[in-house]
Design a protein around this motif. Structure first.
Motif: not given
Length: 174
Positions: A116-117, A141, A144
């Motif tokens: 996500w980061q 994403q 994630a």
């Protein structure tokens, strides 16, 4: 508890669908690419058709299929070493399996946070894939989300295995 089991089963089905679609896409890209290379070779180079970005497509489809399959089969994916658990009761074996799943909770959560980061960084920088120029942020994403599903399903089954194990060796359903 039955509601948790039901939700977990539905999430597993969704993950299996994602894994299956990703594998079908991966196989389709690979087959088409191989056939087009064969046509190129048989035509002596006259027909220069190819699948642009096939390596990229296969790479990300493989990532999605593996992450989704891991999330879908977390409760069935443990290897039992009989040498260590031979004399243990079925309840203790199930509770140890539940504790082992806590490692998958941590793994899935760390991977989900990291991806996500990376998605945020990729979005800020406008990162795209090398060949097809697909934005990287949605790829990260989606990975994630699949990792978060791994963590969530592992947590549910860890709780079911450690808290609700019965003396008969199964999870007690109320």
């Amino acid at each position: 508890m039955q509601a948790l089991s039901f939700v977990s089963r539905q999430l597993a089905r969704l993950c299996l669908l994602v894994a299956g679609l990703a594998l079908l896409g991966l196989m389709g890209v690979t087959i088409v690419d191989v056939l087009l290379r064969l046509v190129f070779r048989l035509s002596g180079g006259a027909l220069n058709w190819s699948v642009i970005g096939s390596v990229e497509l296969v790479r990300y489809l493989l990532m999605f299929s593996l992450l989704a399959a891991m999330a879908a089969s977390v409760e069935r994916s443990q290897v039992v070493v009989e040498a260590f658990s031979h004399g243990l009761s079925p309840t203790l074996k199930e509770r140890l399996g539940g504790l082992f799943l806590l490692g998958f909770v941590v793994l899935g959560a760390v991977m989900a946070i990291g991806l996500w980061q990376e998605a945020g960084i990729a979005a800020q920088r406008g990162q795209v894939t090398q060949d097809l120029r697909i934005p990287m942020a949605p790829i990260y994403q989606f990975g994630a989300v699949l990792c978060a599903l791994l963590a969530l399903r592992s947590l549910v089954h860890a709780a079911l295995g450690t808290l609700f194990a019965t003396e008969g060796g199964g999870v007690h359903h109320e």
